[in-house]
Scaffold this motif. Sequence first.
Motif, PDB file in Angstrom:
ATOM      1  N   ARG A 166       0.840  -1.195   0.000  1.00 49.28           N
ATOM      2  CA  ARG A 166       0.000   0.000   0.000  1.00 49.28           C
ATOM      3  C   ARG A 166       0.875   1.246   0.000  1.00 49.28           C
ATOM      4  O   ARG A 166       1.972   1.249   0.555  1.00 49.28           O
ATOM      5  CB  ARG A 166      -0.936   0.014   1.216  1.00 49.28           C
ATOM      6  N   ARG A 167       0.327   2.338  -0.615  1.00 51.58           N
ATOM      7  CA  ARG A 167       1.097   3.582  -0.713  1.00 51.58           C
ATOM      8  C   ARG A 167       0.263   4.785  -0.282  1.00 51.58           C
ATOM      9  O   ARG A 167       0.412   5.886  -0.813  1.00 51.58           O
ATOM     10  CB  ARG A 167       1.611   3.756  -2.147  1.00 51.58           C
ATOM     11  N   SER A 168      -0.647   4.573   0.662  1.00 48.92           N
ATOM     12  CA  SER A 168      -1.383   5.688   1.242  1.00 48.92           C
ATOM     13  C   SER A 168      -0.400   6.597   1.974  1.00 48.92           C
ATOM     14  O   SER A 168       0.767   6.238   2.179  1.00 48.92           O
ATOM     15  CB  SER A 168      -2.439   5.175   2.226  1.00 48.92           C
ATOM     16  N   LEU A 169      -0.857   7.768   2.384  1.00 45.81           N
ATOM     17  CA  LEU A 169       0.035   8.689   3.093  1.00 45.81           C
ATOM     18  C   LEU A 169       0.571   8.046   4.365  1.00 45.81           C
ATOM     19  O   LEU A 169       1.771   8.133   4.667  1.00 45.81           O
ATOM     20  CB  LEU A 169      -0.706   9.988   3.426  1.00 45.81           C
ATOM     21  N   ARG A 170      -0.301   7.382   5.111  1.00 45.08           N
ATOM     22  CA  ARG A 170       0.133   6.730   6.347  1.00 45.08           C
ATOM     23  C   ARG A 170       1.135   5.611   6.048  1.00 45.08           C
ATOM     24  O   ARG A 170       2.136   5.456   6.746  1.00 45.08           O
ATOM     25  CB  ARG A 170      -1.082   6.170   7.086  1.00 45.08           C
ATOM     26  N   VAL A 191       2.517  17.932   7.231  1.00 43.46           N
ATOM     27  CA  VAL A 191       3.876  17.609   7.684  1.00 43.46           C
ATOM     28  C   VAL A 191       4.323  16.270   7.099  1.00 43.46           C
ATOM     29  O   VAL A 191       5.456  16.125   6.631  1.00 43.46           O
ATOM     30  CB  VAL A 191       3.938  17.575   9.226  1.00 43.46           C
ATOM     31  N   ALA A 192       3.423  15.285   7.101  1.00 42.91           N
ATOM     32  CA  ALA A 192       3.753  13.966   6.555  1.00 42.91           C
ATOM     33  C   ALA A 192       4.012  14.035   5.053  1.00 42.91           C
ATOM     34  O   ALA A 192       4.931  13.385   4.536  1.00 42.91           O
ATOM     35  CB  ALA A 192       2.620  12.985   6.852  1.00 42.91           C
ATOM     36  N   THR A 193       3.212  14.823   4.338  1.00 38.77           N
ATOM     37  CA  THR A 193       3.407  14.970   2.892  1.00 38.77           C
ATOM     38  C   THR A 193       4.763  15.589   2.588  1.00 38.77           C
ATOM     39  O   THR A 193       5.462  15.164   1.657  1.00 38.77           O
ATOM     40  CB  THR A 193       2.285  15.830   2.285  1.00 38.77           C
ATOM     41  N   ALA A 194       5.147  16.587   3.375  1.00 33.31           N
ATOM     42  CA  ALA A 194       6.462  17.213   3.189  1.00 33.31           C
ATOM     43  C   ALA A 194       7.578  16.203   3.436  1.00 33.31           C
ATOM     44  O   ALA A 194       8.570  16.154   2.693  1.00 33.31           O
ATOM     45  CB  ALA A 194       6.605  18.406   4.135  1.00 33.31           C
ATOM     46  N   PHE A 195       7.419  15.384   4.464  1.00 36.04           N
ATOM     47  CA  PHE A 195       8.421  14.359   4.773  1.00 36.04           C
ATOM     48  C   PHE A 195       8.545  13.367   3.620  1.00 36.04           C
ATOM     49  O   PHE A 195       9.655  13.018   3.191  1.00 36.04           O
ATOM     50  CB  PHE A 195       8.022  13.636   6.059  1.00 36.04           C
ATOM     51  N   VAL A 196       7.403  12.913   3.099  1.00 35.60           N
ATOM     52  CA  VAL A 196       7.405  11.945   1.996  1.00 35.60           C
ATOM     53  C   VAL A 196       8.033  12.561   0.749  1.00 35.60           C
ATOM     54  O   VAL A 196       8.851  11.924   0.065  1.00 35.60           O
ATOM     55  CB  VAL A 196       5.970  11.455   1.707  1.00 35.60           C
TER      56      VAL A 196
END
Length: 424
Positions: A166-170, A191-196
């Motif tokens: 799976r490649r969801s944000l989580r 914040v998570a999107t920036a990290f990814v």
Amino acid sequence: MQYCKNSGNGRCVVPDMKLEKLVVLFLDCQTTNSNPKKGNVIEIGWACSNFSRDNGVDATSVNSYLLKQPVGHEIPERIHTITGIRRDEVDAGHEPREVWSQLLSAADEIARLNRFNKCPLVIHYAKFETPFLIHLHTKYSAARGFPFKIICTHVLAKRLFPELPRRSLRAMAGYLGYSVGQARRCRDHVVATAFVWQALVRVLKERLCITTFEKLQQWLDQPMLSTGRERTYPMARETRRDVPDKPGVYRMLRSNGDVLYVGKASSLKKRVNSYFRRSCRHPEHILEMLSQAKQLDVTVTESVLEAAILESDEIKRLSPPYNVALSKGQRDVWYCSPNLLEFSQTLTKRCRIGPLVSQDAVARLAVIRQVVKKGNIPDVDDARLMAALGIPEGYTPDHESTRAGFAAFLEKYAQQFDTEHTEL
């Protein structure tokens, strides 16, 4: 550095703009429906970042706003459940037009800094947010061109990690070493999107030598080829194959050491490896968890009972995000007496049967034990008795099924039962 020009196919091309120097806007939305014709944005958040910042984006740098809703537009219960957003909060929120105006100002400033004619906008699952952004643009700023060049990190992840379950944000953030909170809120997701994004930019450079915005767009324009490979899990085969064939507790961990899930098993080896069988069909949340789990920690116990007790304690202590049945604030573990009438949350001399995740099922068995005699069944016309048994109105269990269910329970705990008290 050159200003962005249209290449003829509508793409924005800046030949010498390095991805590591690109100033981008990260964005996330929470909505009341997946379709802008049926729902509205209730929360929107964004943040600006570039690689010159050591720490990228943190929660304090995110602009997050709750948006007022049209009169009569309610927040569905399922949306409240996953976001925690209440109607009174959005009633005290901001006017959508004002928030959109602030977002446009941020976009224009980033376009100026990059010398683009559009703002690079990074969204994890842009297929969801884009229709809502277009809707807001059409409603509040149709006189100008759409201000964003959207980059979808989900699309990048799908190409870079095609075998990941799976490649969801989580899933992606966890795979790369960042923990996303349980509640779906914009601040944490931005914040998570920036990290990814920053992690994927490094992968693009190291694996494919893609370092500029133009090369990224050229790569995305190419059709994605099917790899034909089997699903690949982050956890190494050697890690799970070395697990002992004994009872105990296992913990699935991210690469950063965060505990994702705690489970018990009569055979740690068989249970852990069952997750990775090709024929096994897992629900979505398990696939999401397995997409992040890179490490494994096990504790061998003397018995399955000891494993169950340790599992319960560990779940309450660690609150792993993918444990549901025994997490804090939800169910507790119970033990019952041989006559099924007494319960305790700890193992005692009198209450030694268990652990059990519910009192209700055992309490119903106690009622059955009291009223069922050989060759007879409970009085199905007794409404209170039927309610005590947990039997829906109008449904009558047959005697054979009742005895079989109780017999199965006794067989499972045969050594712990005082047999003189268990005859129906």
